[in-house]
Write a protein that holds these residues in place. Sequence first.
Motif, mmCIF file in Angstrom:
data_model
loop_
_atom_site.group_PDB
_atom_site.id
_atom_site.type_symbol
_atom_site.label_atom_id
_atom_site.label_comp_id
_atom_site.label_asym_id
_atom_site.label_seq_id
_atom_site.Cartn_x
_atom_site.Cartn_y
_atom_site.Cartn_z
ATOM 1 N N THR A 2 41.003 50.780 38.156
ATOM 2 C CA THR A 2 40.582 50.173 39.421
ATOM 3 C C THR A 2 39.138 50.552 39.683
ATOM 4 O O THR A 2 38.779 51.727 39.592
ATOM 5 C CB THR A 2 41.451 50.649 40.597
ATOM 6 O OG1 THR A 2 42.800 50.261 40.358
ATOM 7 C CG2 THR A 2 40.982 50.029 41.902
ATOM 8 N N ILE A 3 38.324 49.567 39.987
ATOM 9 C CA ILE A 3 36.917 49.789 40.311
ATOM 10 C C ILE A 3 36.713 49.371 41.756
ATOM 11 O O ILE A 3 37.081 48.267 42.144
ATOM 12 C CB ILE A 3 36.006 48.974 39.382
ATOM 13 C CG1 ILE A 3 36.225 49.422 37.942
ATOM 14 C CG2 ILE A 3 34.542 49.107 39.796
ATOM 15 C CD1 ILE A 3 35.598 48.532 36.920
ATOM 16 N N ILE A 52 29.679 43.286 37.791
ATOM 17 C CA ILE A 52 30.750 44.155 37.292
ATOM 18 C C ILE A 52 31.878 43.324 36.683
ATOM 19 O O ILE A 52 32.315 43.576 35.558
ATOM 20 C CB ILE A 52 31.281 45.064 38.414
ATOM 21 C CG1 ILE A 52 30.212 46.075 38.816
ATOM 22 C CG2 ILE A 52 32.570 45.773 37.982
ATOM 23 C CD1 ILE A 52 30.529 46.837 40.078
ATOM 24 N N ALA A 63 40.948 45.180 34.523
ATOM 25 C CA ALA A 63 40.685 46.085 35.636
ATOM 26 C C ALA A 63 40.817 45.332 36.956
ATOM 27 O O ALA A 63 40.635 44.119 37.003
ATOM 28 C CB ALA A 63 39.293 46.683 35.530
ATOM 29 N N VAL A 65 39.199 44.968 40.608
ATOM 30 C CA VAL A 65 37.984 45.276 41.348
ATOM 31 C C VAL A 65 38.262 45.044 42.816
ATOM 32 O O VAL A 65 38.673 43.963 43.219
ATOM 33 C CB VAL A 65 36.792 44.420 40.862
ATOM 34 C CG1 VAL A 65 35.550 44.728 41.670
ATOM 35 C CG2 VAL A 65 36.544 44.658 39.381
#
Length: 66
Positions: A2-3, A52, A63, A65
């Motif tokens: 997780t970003i 990103i 991922a 975001v």
Amino acid sequence: MTIIVIDSGVRLSHPFFCDKDIESYELRENSVVRVYNDNDSMGHGTAVSYLICNSLYKQKIDAKVV
């Protein structure tokens, strides 16, 4: 993975984000506000999130975001 991007929000109508499930929040002075509309008060959050996400997509990294 997780970003978390802490910035000015995300313009949800941006072509890269329009078909994705995005949770967008905006920092306002001393609070964080969930954004349900097409809002990025400065445009910076959209640009950073795009860079990103596009990098992750090109590298085939799974991922989330936020």
